[in-house]
Scaffold this active site. Structure first.
Site, short mmCIF file in Angstrom:
data_model
loop_
_atom_site.label_atom_id
_atom_site.label_comp_id
_atom_site.label_asym_id
_atom_site.label_seq_id
_atom_site.Cartn_x
_atom_site.Cartn_y
_atom_site.Cartn_z
N ASP A 1 14.36 11.42 -12.48
CA ASP A 1 14.24 11.56 -13.87
C ASP A 1 13.07 12.70 -13.82
O ASP A 1 12.96 13.34 -14.95
CB ASP A 1 13.27 10.20 -14.58
CG ASP A 1 14.76 9.35 -14.78
OD1 ASP A 1 15.80 9.73 -14.91
OD2 ASP A 1 14.20 8.07 -14.77
N HIS B 1 9.34 4.78 -7.39
CA HIS B 1 10.59 4.01 -7.51
C HIS B 1 10.45 2.59 -6.73
O HIS B 1 9.90 2.44 -5.74
CB HIS B 1 11.75 4.96 -6.81
CG HIS B 1 13.13 4.41 -7.22
ND1 HIS B 1 13.83 3.34 -6.74
CD2 HIS B 1 13.94 4.71 -8.16
CE1 HIS B 1 14.87 3.16 -7.22
NE2 HIS B 1 15.05 3.78 -8.22
N1 ACO Z 1 1.95 6.91 -11.01
C1 ACO Z 1 0.63 6.30 -10.48
N2 ACO Z 1 0.82 5.29 -9.82
C2 ACO Z 1 1.96 4.53 -9.34
C3 ACO Z 1 3.06 4.96 -10.09
C4 ACO Z 1 2.87 6.19 -10.65
N3 ACO Z 1 4.11 6.64 -11.27
N4 ACO Z 1 4.06 4.23 -9.67
C5 ACO Z 1 3.57 3.25 -8.88
N5 ACO Z 1 2.17 3.51 -8.82
C6 ACO Z 1 1.03 2.86 -7.98
C7 ACO Z 1 0.98 1.42 -8.71
O1 ACO Z 1 -0.13 1.49 -9.70
C8 ACO Z 1 0.67 0.47 -7.48
O2 ACO Z 1 -0.45 0.79 -7.17
P1 ACO Z 1 -1.43 -0.74 -6.51
O3 ACO Z 1 -0.51 -1.08 -5.30
O4 ACO Z 1 -2.70 0.10 -6.32
O5 ACO Z 1 -1.38 -1.78 -7.33
C9 ACO Z 1 1.79 1.06 -6.55
O6 ACO Z 1 1.86 2.35 -6.77
C10 ACO Z 1 3.16 0.17 -6.43
O7 ACO Z 1 3.49 0.41 -7.86
P2 ACO Z 1 4.43 -0.82 -8.39
O8 ACO Z 1 4.34 -0.81 -9.94
O9 ACO Z 1 3.89 -2.15 -7.93
O10 ACO Z 1 5.94 -0.49 -7.99
P3 ACO Z 1 7.08 -1.00 -8.73
O11 ACO Z 1 8.15 -0.96 -7.62
O12 ACO Z 1 6.96 -2.30 -9.37
O13 ACO Z 1 7.45 0.34 -9.77
C11 ACO Z 1 8.34 2.02 -10.72
C12 ACO Z 1 8.38 1.16 -9.52
C13 ACO Z 1 8.44 1.23 -12.28
C14 ACO Z 1 9.50 2.87 -10.78
C15 ACO Z 1 6.84 2.84 -10.91
O14 ACO Z 1 6.83 3.59 -9.90
C16 ACO Z 1 6.76 3.63 -12.14
O15 ACO Z 1 6.22 3.04 -13.37
N6 ACO Z 1 7.02 4.85 -12.10
C17 ACO Z 1 6.90 5.53 -13.43
C18 ACO Z 1 8.02 5.31 -14.34
C19 ACO Z 1 9.30 5.97 -13.73
O16 ACO Z 1 9.28 7.19 -13.65
N7 ACO Z 1 10.49 5.31 -13.87
C20 ACO Z 1 11.64 5.58 -13.37
C21 ACO Z 1 12.23 4.87 -12.13
S1 ACO Z 1 13.78 5.87 -11.44
C22 ACO Z 1 15.19 5.39 -12.65
O17 ACO Z 1 15.10 4.26 -13.41
C23 ACO Z 1 16.11 6.20 -12.75
#
Ligand code: ACO
Length: 431
Positions: free
Chosen positions: A366, A308
């Site tokens: 979710d 998140h």
């Molecule tokens: N699985 C694996 N790796 C992940 C995940 C994941 N679900 N989420 C983040 N990471 C990793 C990224 O690859 C990144 O790694 P790095 O630093 O080595 O590049 C690090 O964790 C940080 O991730 P970001 O994408 O920079 O974080 P951001 O805050 O931009 O993204 C998000 C947050 C979009 C929710 C992300 O965690 C994601 O894509 N999760 C899966 C989708 C999801 O469940 N979304 C629901 C959000 S809650 C809602 O809307 C109700």
């Protein structure tokens, strides 16, 4: 919000600037950079708004480190346990918990706005049967501005209130109709003797051929899903609604924009994507393969339902949702559901894996909501529409707050331009 005694000092090109600092009631201080360009001739750069407050607000507060979510100061776990969706709607819209009389009046108002204009039924029939219900909702909610002219003048406070009531009341009807249309069943009209959540289940699952009784435990679980998704401060779809509204656009157009944004898999679309991922994994023995893929930098795969932008701890909504999932599956006698087994094992492995621990990736709301919705009989395509129904009150509360602020301005971000500098046009024969 008060301007504190503190200032921040910024040195740009050898010149020093004092920037005012605002102190919120709770949370980190905020540096006021509004005059920065005028004074120093520079912009700030923050794609994805990771460190930028786009507005001030009194509605919702999140402490991502602690895993805390407050609506008007009340913790989400208390609201989920003691309150119900329409009371939370009142709280978000008006700022305080209602008295018994205020709640009754509000519930009556919402209940009596649940039908949609009969002519809007033709809109549904214009869509292909296999349209995603979110696609239908974006269109139909946008079309409300063509039907409810008496609530599109955003400069009129009363019209804004009527639009808010209409949106909260009609969104379940529209989502249920989008679903019924997609499965080729007749639309079911709202029933005023049922509460908000029970009425939604009835509109989705009743058919004219036989009686449908809404199970009160399922209605309560549905209500809790609505409550847990009601608002989440300046998330992507809410910011979209605020940005659309900043130009003075009508309320229905703004909410349609919010629905469009919510649909993406990084936001509200994650609940559908998460359940589809659990189905794809299928069995517990395949989990390590997917964990390895999630960790592989060269693989775009992510564990849906994990991570998140704000929470770097357990999402407090996920904690409640997890309990709810256990209750619902127990009630329905499907506690040995293979999806649930995959979900539980995945959760256990991810919570103990260094990659997920280091990056503070916890299950989000979710991760569990989809399991409940699937058990209730909803197809995955309805998960995000249900999120949209729930979040409507958050969108309209934030939209109302923005319009009531005399200082609100059109949203107009700046950019870091990296394209060509000015050059002369080249005639086609010379390229
Ligand atoms: N699985 C694996 N790796 C992940 C995940 C994941 N679900 N989420 C983040 N990471 C990793 C990224 O690859 C990144 O790694 P790095 O630093 O080595 O590049 C690090 O964790 C940080 O991730 P970001 O994408 O920079 O974080 P951001 O805050 O931009 O993204 C998000 C947050 C979009 C929710 C992300 O965690 C994601 O894509 N999760 C899966 C989708 C999801 O469940 N979304 C629901 C959000 S809650 C809602 O809307 C109700």
């Amino acid at each position: 919000m008060t301007k504190s005694q503190k200032t921040a000092t910024l040195t740009v090109h050898g010149e020093t600037y004092e920037l005012p600092v605002f102190s919120p009631t709770v949370g980190p201080d905020v540096i006021d950079i509004r005059k920065l360009y005028g004074q120093a001739g520079v912009f700030t750069y923050d794609p994805g708004f990771t460190s930028t407050a786009s507005c001030d607000s009194t509605i919702t507060y999140i402490d991502g480190e602690k895993g805390e979510l407050l609506h008007r100061g009340y913790p989400i776990d208390q609201l989920a346990a003691k309150s119900h969706y329409l009371e939370v709607c009142y709280l978000l819209l008006y700022g305080e918990l209602p008295s018994a009389a205020q709640l009754e009046e509000f519930e009556t108002t919402i209940t009596r706005h649940t039908m949609i204009h009969e002519q809007m039924h033709y809109f549904f029939r214009g869509f292909r049967r296999d349209s995603h219900p979110m696609a239908t909702m974006v269109g139909v909610v946008g079309a409300m501005s063509a039907f409810y002219h008496d609530s599109t003048d955003v400069s009129d406070e009363r019209q804004r209130e009527i639009a808010s009531h209409r949106l909260i009341a009609k969104m379940p009807t529209i989502a249920a109709m989008a679903y019924k249309y997609s499965v080729g069943q007749p639309f079911v009209y709202p029933r005023n003797d049922l509460d908000y959540a029970a009425n939604f289940l009835h509109m989705c699952f009743a058919v004219p051929a036989e009686e449908y009784h809404v199970d009160p435990i399922l209605a309560r679980a549905m209500d809790r899903i609505f409550t847990l998704h009601a608002d989440h401060e300046q998330n992507a779809s809410t910011s979209t609604v605020r940005l659309a509204s900043s130009s003075g656009a009508n309320p229905f157009a703004c909410i349609a924009a919010g629905i469009a944004c919510l649909w993406g898999p990084a936001h509200g679309g994650a609940n559908q994507a998460c359940l589809e991922m659990l189905k794809e994994i299928g069995t517990v023995d395949r989990i390590p393969e997917y964990i390895a893929r999630a960790k592989d930098k060269n693989d775009p795969f992510r564990l849906m339902g994990f991570g998140h932008r704000v929470y770097k701890n357990m999402d407090p909504r996920a904690t409640v949702m997890k309990q709810s999932a256990d209750e619902v599956l127990d009630l329905l006698g499907i506690d040995n559901n293979p999806l649930l087994q995959v979900a539980k094992e995945l959760e256990k492995i991810a919570l103990h894996d260094d990659y997920f621990i280091e990056k503070k990736l916890f299950p989000n709301v979710d991760f569990y909501s989809g399991i409940i919705l699937e058990a209730m009989g909803f197809p995955t395509s309805m998960f995000t529409p249900i999120f949209a129904v729930s979040r409507t009150v958050g969108w309209v509360s934030q939209w109302k707050e923005q319009l009531a602020d005399p200082q609100h301005k059109i949203g107009r971000p700046r950019q870091l331009y990296l394209g060509e500098t000015m050059r002369d046009y080249v005639d086609i024969e010379n390229r």
